[in-house]
Design an enzyme around this catalytic site. Structure first.
Site, PDB file in Angstrom:
ATOM      1  N   TYR A 136       0.848  -1.199   0.000  1.00  0.00           N
ATOM      2  CA  TYR A 136       0.000   0.000   0.000  1.00  0.00           C
ATOM      3  C   TYR A 136       0.879   1.243   0.000  1.00  0.00           C
ATOM      4  O   TYR A 136       1.619   1.499   0.955  1.00  0.00           O
ATOM      5  CB  TYR A 136      -0.919  -0.044   1.222  1.00  0.00           C
ATOM      6  CG  TYR A 136      -1.830   1.127   1.434  1.00  0.00           C
ATOM      7  CD1 TYR A 136      -2.090   2.072   0.447  1.00  0.00           C
ATOM      8  CD2 TYR A 136      -2.482   1.284   2.664  1.00  0.00           C
ATOM      9  CE1 TYR A 136      -2.943   3.137   0.666  1.00  0.00           C
ATOM     10  CE2 TYR A 136      -3.337   2.347   2.895  1.00  0.00           C
ATOM     11  CZ  TYR A 136      -3.565   3.270   1.898  1.00  0.00           C
ATOM     12  OH  TYR A 136      -4.410   4.319   2.126  1.00  0.00           O
ATOM     13  N   LYS A 164      -1.682  -1.311  -3.853  1.00  0.00           N
ATOM     14  CA  LYS A 164      -2.723  -0.295  -3.688  1.00  0.00           C
ATOM     15  C   LYS A 164      -2.093   1.064  -3.932  1.00  0.00           C
ATOM     16  O   LYS A 164      -1.221   1.514  -3.183  1.00  0.00           O
ATOM     17  CB  LYS A 164      -3.350  -0.348  -2.290  1.00  0.00           C
ATOM     18  CG  LYS A 164      -4.425   0.730  -2.072  1.00  0.00           C
ATOM     19  CD  LYS A 164      -4.994   0.683  -0.668  1.00  0.00           C
ATOM     20  CE  LYS A 164      -5.990   1.830  -0.466  1.00  0.00           C
ATOM     21  NZ  LYS A 164      -6.525   1.859   0.911  1.00  0.00           N
TER      22      LYS A 164
END
Length: 307
Positions: A136, A164
């Site tokens: 992420y 992400k």
């Protein structure tokens, strides 16, 4: 490792608190069921939107367990990141033991490791925990960008299944998607306003804040884009655009928890140091939510009339 299809819509769930700031597990489970029934492709508890920074480790694991218990047929991807590799590893192992289907790991924040440190951090966890893991990248929160070369190198690890992307840099996002085409690796939007553009350059879906409020529309938008129907996807993107903007007028998850309360999905209470949405923004949020409800009602009435 069990394969996980990281395409579609994964709401980044809120963590509801009662008046004593204890976690309201009943409301949490009702919310998980509401989202599953709306057709989302998976759930992501205890990420940034879930206020993981204010939860104890035991609370963190219990939230993951509660969401898993509540749903029937969607994967649960637990947020287990930390700026401390040992702590992230412990949270990841406990989430795996709780039955999570995958992990979302925010990059280490505040201490700002070099790219080689990021690689070591993620590989340490991926080597130890046999679950699909999503890297992420959100530099606005962490102070450090995960560079494309780093993302591409991490994609070669069998347990690192996705990225992400919340950098706001569509060129970088597109480069990562382009350079990992031959890997079993998904690029997911972490910014609602860039979900459609991210899919257009090779992304596979979104870990979404807005999907907590408008799961059906978000799923319809992402599904249309993945099917190549960009005219329909663009129309839905524009319908949702005002909501995307209102949900980020203050630090996430302040606005989305206010929207959850307005819609009757859960309380707007936050744990300190986060606060309730400022009064100056509430009217705008209420107006956008009312417009979306009117549009939904009009579509439902038209469909009923066609029967």
């Amino acid at each position: 490792m069990t394969a996980l299809d990281l395409s579609g819509v994964y709401p980044a769930m809120c963590t509801p608190f009662d008046e004593d700031e204890r976690i309201d597990y009943e409301t949490l489970q009702q919310d998980a069921q509401r989202l599953e029934e709306a057709g989302v492709d998976g759930l992501v508890p205890v990420g940034s939107t879930g206020e993981s920074a204010t939860l104890t480790h035991d609370e963190h694991v219990r939230v993951v367990e509660a969401v898993i218990e509540a749903v029937d047929d969607v994967p649960v991807i637990a947020g287990t990141g930390s700026n401390n590799t040992r702590e992230a590893l412990e949270l990841s192992e406990r989430a795996a033991d709780a039955g999570a289907d995958g992990l979302l790991l925010i990059s280490p924040y505040y201490n700002k490791p070099e790219q080689r440190g990021l690689i070591d951090h993620y590989r340490t966890i991926a080597d130890a925990v046999d679950l699909p893991q999503i890297v992420y990248n959100v530099p606005s929160r962490t102070g450090r960008n995960i560079e494309p070369d780093t993302a591409v190198e991490l994609a070669s690890h069998e347990n690192i299944a996705g990225f992400k992307a919340a950098s706001g840099d569509l060129g970088q996002i597109g480069e990562i998607a382009e350079r990992t085409t031959d890997e079993d690796f998904a690029v997911l939007s972490g910014d609602d306003a860039l979900t459609l553009p991210t899919i257009s350059v090779g992304g596979t879906g979104t870990i979404s804040v807005a999907a907590n409020i408008e799961p059906e529309r978000t799923c319809a938008m992402v599904g249309a884009a993945l099917d190549g129907d960009y005219e329909r996807a663009r129309g839905l993107h524009h319908e949702l655009g005002p909501l995307f903007r209102e949900l980020f007028v203050e630090t996430n998850p302040i606005p989305v928890k206010e929207a959850m309360q307005i819609r009757g999905y859960g309380p707007a209470r936050m744990r300190s140091p986060l606060t309730r949405l400022a009064d100056e923004y509430r009217e705008g949020l209420e107006a956008v939510l009312a417009d979306l409800e009117r549009d939904s009602a009009a579509v439902a009435d038209a469909a009923e009339g066609d029967r």
